[in-house]
Design a protein around this motif. Structure first.
Motif, PDB file in Angstrom:
ATOM      1  N   VAL A  24     -29.132 -97.608  23.182  1.00  0.00           N
ATOM      2  CA  VAL A  24     -30.407 -98.301  23.020  1.00  0.00           C
ATOM      3  C   VAL A  24     -31.013 -97.890  21.684  1.00  0.00           C
ATOM      4  N   ASN A  25     -31.145 -98.847  20.774  1.00  0.00           N
ATOM      5  CA  ASN A  25     -31.754 -98.588  19.467  1.00  0.00           C
ATOM      6  C   ASN A  25     -33.244 -98.895  19.556  1.00  0.00           C
ATOM      7  N   CYS A  26     -34.056 -97.856  19.695  1.00  0.00           N
ATOM      8  CA  CYS A  26     -35.486 -98.084  19.899  1.00  0.00           C
ATOM      9  C   CYS A  26     -36.375 -97.391  18.872  1.00  0.00           C
ATOM     10  N   ALA A  27     -35.779 -96.713  17.883  1.00  0.00           N
ATOM     11  CA  ALA A  27     -36.608 -96.085  16.852  1.00  0.00           C
ATOM     12  C   ALA A  27     -37.367 -97.169  16.092  1.00  0.00           C
ATOM     13  N   GLY A  28     -38.645 -96.925  15.821  1.00  0.00           N
ATOM     14  CA  GLY A  28     -39.431 -97.941  15.133  1.00  0.00           C
ATOM     15  C   GLY A  28     -40.505 -97.360  14.240  1.00  0.00           C
ATOM     16  N   ALA A  29     -40.793 -98.058  13.155  1.00  0.00           N
ATOM     17  CA  ALA A  29     -41.867 -97.676  12.239  1.00  0.00           C
ATOM     18  C   ALA A  29     -42.737 -98.903  11.990  1.00  0.00           C
ATOM     19  N   PHE A  30     -44.023 -98.675  11.783  1.00  0.00           N
ATOM     20  CA  PHE A  30     -45.006 -99.755  11.648  1.00  0.00           C
ATOM     21  C   PHE A  30     -45.910 -99.437  10.473  1.00  0.00           C
ATOM     22  N   GLU A  31     -46.147-100.416   9.605  1.00  0.00           N
ATOM     23  CA  GLU A  31     -46.930-100.163   8.393  1.00  0.00           C
ATOM     24  C   GLU A  31     -48.428-100.183   8.608  1.00  0.00           C
ATOM     25  N   GLY A  32     -48.870-100.465   9.845  1.00  0.00           N
ATOM     26  CA  GLY A  32     -50.300-100.617  10.083  1.00  0.00           C
ATOM     27  C   GLY A  32     -50.730-102.030   9.701  1.00  0.00           C
ATOM     28  N   MET A  33     -52.013-102.262   9.708  1.00  0.00           N
ATOM     29  CA  MET A  33     -52.517-103.612   9.411  1.00  0.00           C
ATOM     30  C   MET A  33     -52.606-103.829   7.904  1.00  0.00           C
ATOM     31  N   LEU A  34     -51.480-103.666   7.245  1.00  0.00           N
ATOM     32  CA  LEU A  34     -51.391-103.818   5.790  1.00  0.00           C
ATOM     33  C   LEU A  34     -51.446-105.298   5.429  1.00  0.00           C
ATOM     34  N   LYS A  35     -52.335-105.657   4.521  1.00  0.00           N
ATOM     35  CA  LYS A  35     -52.446-107.053   4.115  1.00  0.00           C
ATOM     36  C   LYS A  35     -51.217-107.455   3.301  1.00  0.00           C
ATOM     37  N   GLU A  58     -50.903-109.097   0.633  1.00  0.00           N
ATOM     38  CA  GLU A  58     -51.054-108.921  -0.812  1.00  0.00           C
ATOM     39  C   GLU A  58     -50.954-107.461  -1.244  1.00  0.00           C
ATOM     40  N   ASP A  59     -51.079-106.553  -0.280  1.00  0.00           N
ATOM     41  CA  ASP A  59     -50.983-105.125  -0.601  1.00  0.00           C
ATOM     42  C   ASP A  59     -49.599-104.546  -0.339  1.00  0.00           C
ATOM     43  N   ALA A  60     -48.711-105.326   0.256  1.00  0.00           N
ATOM     44  CA  ALA A  60     -47.372-104.834   0.583  1.00  0.00           C
ATOM     45  C   ALA A  60     -46.547-104.640  -0.689  1.00  0.00           C
ATOM     46  N   THR A  61     -45.832-103.538  -0.750  1.00  0.00           N
ATOM     47  CA  THR A  61     -44.976-103.236  -1.898  1.00  0.00           C
ATOM     48  C   THR A  61     -43.539-103.022  -1.422  1.00  0.00           C
ATOM     49  N   VAL A  62     -42.637-102.945  -2.371  1.00  0.00           N
ATOM     50  CA  VAL A  62     -41.254-102.650  -2.044  1.00  0.00           C
ATOM     51  C   VAL A  62     -41.155-101.296  -1.347  1.00  0.00           C
ATOM     52  N   GLY A  63     -42.003-100.355  -1.740  1.00  0.00           N
ATOM     53  CA  GLY A  63     -42.013 -99.042  -1.101  1.00  0.00           C
ATOM     54  C   GLY A  63     -42.336 -99.132   0.377  1.00  0.00           C
ATOM     55  N   HIS A  64     -43.348 -99.946   0.715  1.00  0.00           N
ATOM     56  CA  HIS A  64     -43.685-100.140   2.124  1.00  0.00           C
ATOM     57  C   HIS A  64     -42.504-100.745   2.877  1.00  0.00           C
TER      58      HIS A  64
END
Length: 209
Positions: free
Chosen positions: A54-65, A67-73
């Motif tokens: 079961v692959n359940c590991a997850g990450a979430f960027e939060g409520m990032l707009k 226009e603010d998302a970057t390649v790093g995110h």
């Protein structure tokens, strides 16, 4: 799964919290960081038999707009949600293939479904989340491709639904309990050699990709 007599391993990068969770559930702990090739390979090497992954590991960027998302995110989220799935399947595949009825369950999200996020009647349609949603869409395509390319293994994706977890820190009305959120995972993890493959569903049934 544990109540049904299965031996369950909980993989976690934080050994203290991982062991605590395993002890509480009656499971076994497995040191595992899905963003680290050596960690994943070492974890796979500790097992001699495996029926279900079961692959359940997850990450979430939060409520990032958007226009603010970057390649790093994007890279940070994809490293866990997408590349983590690939790393884990690649490493555990040899031991998984020893099973008579091997199963892979990829935990996805309705936020990764094109059909769901474009349906105004679904709450997922209200959240523009470029990193998380696109990563889960990628998990959907990975699921289909693994299902096609690994015909001897049942490979399916599930949406736990809007569940109370530490990832977003929300609970209350309209939010499922953790037990409800695992219903679909347990169901797909329990299928036999003749079960479905290449599907996407939640606890209520099939979902659109």
């Amino acid at each position: 799964m544990i109540a049904g007599g299965h031996t369950v391993y909980i993989g976690a990068r934080d050994a203290t919290r991982g062991r605590e969770a395993a002890d509480q559930l009656g499971a076994k702990f497995l040191q595992l960081d899905v963003t680290d090739d050596e960690s994943v390979a070492a974890a796979a090497g500790r097992l001699t038999e495996l029926d279900v992954l079961v692959n359940c590991a997850g990450a979430f960027e939060g409520m990032l707009k958007p226009e603010d998302a970057t390649v790093g995110h994007m890279r940070e989220i994809f490293d866990v949600n997408v590349f983590g799935v690939v790393r884990t399947i690649h490493a555990f595949l040899p031991v998984l293939r020893r099973s008579d009825a091997p199963v892979i369950v990829n935990v996805s999200s309705g936020l990764g479904s094109f059909g769901t996020v474009n349906n105004p009647e679904r709450h997922e349609s209200r959240f523009p989340l470029p990193a998380y949603a696109s990563s889960k869409a990628a998990v959907g395509m990975l699921t289909v491709q693994y299902a096609k390319g690994l015909p001897g293994i049942r490979v399916n994706a599930v949406d736990p639904g809007f569940t109370a977890t530490e990832m977003h820190g929300m609970s209350g009305d309209g939010i499922q309990t953790a037990e409800e959120g695992t219903d679909a995972i347990v169901r797909l993890a329990s299928i036999g050699a003749n079960g479905p493959t290449g599907t996407f569903s939640d606890r209520h049934g099939e979902l659109p990709w």
